[in-house]
Every structure is written in structure tokens, then in C-alpha cells.
Design a protein around this motif. Structure first.
Motif, mmCIF file in Angstrom:
data_model
loop_
_atom_site.group_PDB
_atom_site.id
_atom_site.type_symbol
_atom_site.label_atom_id
_atom_site.label_comp_id
_atom_site.label_asym_id
_atom_site.label_seq_id
_atom_site.Cartn_x
_atom_site.Cartn_y
_atom_site.Cartn_z
ATOM 1 N N MET A 1 1.009 -1.200 -0.058
ATOM 2 C CA MET A 1 0.010 0.005 -0.046
ATOM 3 C C MET A 1 0.856 1.328 0.121
ATOM 4 N N ARG A 2 0.684 2.124 -0.902
ATOM 5 C CA ARG A 2 1.325 3.490 -0.985
ATOM 6 C C ARG A 2 0.720 4.591 -0.194
ATOM 7 N N ASN A 3 1.650 5.430 0.349
ATOM 8 C CA ASN A 3 1.200 6.640 1.190
ATOM 9 C C ASN A 3 1.107 7.735 0.170
ATOM 10 N N ILE A 4 0.008 8.777 0.466
ATOM 11 C CA ILE A 4 0.117 10.026 -0.385
ATOM 12 C C ILE A 4 -0.044 11.010 0.694
ATOM 13 N N THR A 5 0.381 12.231 0.199
ATOM 14 C CA THR A 5 0.151 13.505 1.094
ATOM 15 C C THR A 5 -0.733 14.563 0.547
ATOM 16 N N SER B 1 -8.323 9.306 6.679
ATOM 17 C CA SER B 1 -7.582 8.475 5.558
ATOM 18 C C SER B 1 -8.444 7.478 5.113
ATOM 19 N N ARG C 1 -9.396 7.194 1.299
ATOM 20 C CA ARG C 1 -9.307 6.069 0.338
ATOM 21 C C ARG C 1 -10.380 5.582 -0.330
#
Length: 96
Positions: free
Chosen positions: A1-5, A28, A32
Motif C-alpha cells: 500500500m502506498r502513502n500519499i500526502t 484516511s 481512500r
């Protein structure tokens, strides 16, 4: 799973936290879910698409899902103990 800001103004963040708390989830998870619906709707190019790129059937399904999520999020606030007793319900003197 990737994190984004993602950057949003303070008021938007505050209201998002309130909305997330009402649904017993996190900001979050809301983001998502939004992104997953966006990708899912954009991947389906069949049918007659209106504004927003979705068919009428997809729009109705999305609206139904949103209403269902809202009902599920608020369902925990309804309690049988909050109901009026049978005696109070049929107390005709209280109505007058």
C-alpha cells in the motif's frame, strides 16, 4: 500500500475529521474510499456517460451506496431504550 500526502485548509480538515468521527472511521479511510470509487467509476467506460463520466445506472448505484453508508454510520445512535413506552404512546390525555 502506498502513502500519499494531501494538503487542505484547516476548516476542511476539521470538518473532515468531524465527518469521519460521525462514521466511526478515519479521514484516511474516507479519502481512500473516495479514491477507490473514483478509480472504479473511471475504469468503466461502457454505456452512456453523463456529466462526471458515469451512466445513469452507475449514478443511482453510487447514490444508493452513499445513502446506505450514511444509514449504517448513524444506525448505532438509534437505541430501543429511546423509544416511547407503549403506555406513553397510547396516553390520550397527554395528547390533549
Amino acid at each position: 500500500m502506498r502513502n500519499i500526502t494531501v494538503s487542505v485548509d484547516d476548516e476542511t480538515y476539521r470538518l473532515a475529521r468531524v465527518r469521519a468521527a460521525e462514521r466511526d472511521t478515519s479521514v484516511s479511510a474516507l479519502v481512500r474510499g473516495f479514491l477507490e470509487r473514483l478509480v472504479r467509476e473511471g475504469a468503466d467506460d461502457g454505456g452512456e456517460h453523463g456529466a462526471g463520466g458515469e451512466t445513469e445506472a452507475e449514478r443511482r448505484e453510487r447514490l444508493l451506496d452513499e445513502v446506505f453508508e450514511e444509514v449504517c454510520a448513524t444506525r448505532s445512535r438509534f437505541k430501543a431504550a429511546d423509544n416511547v413506552s407503549r403506555e406513553a404512546l397510547y396516553d390520550r390525555n397527554a395528547i390533549r
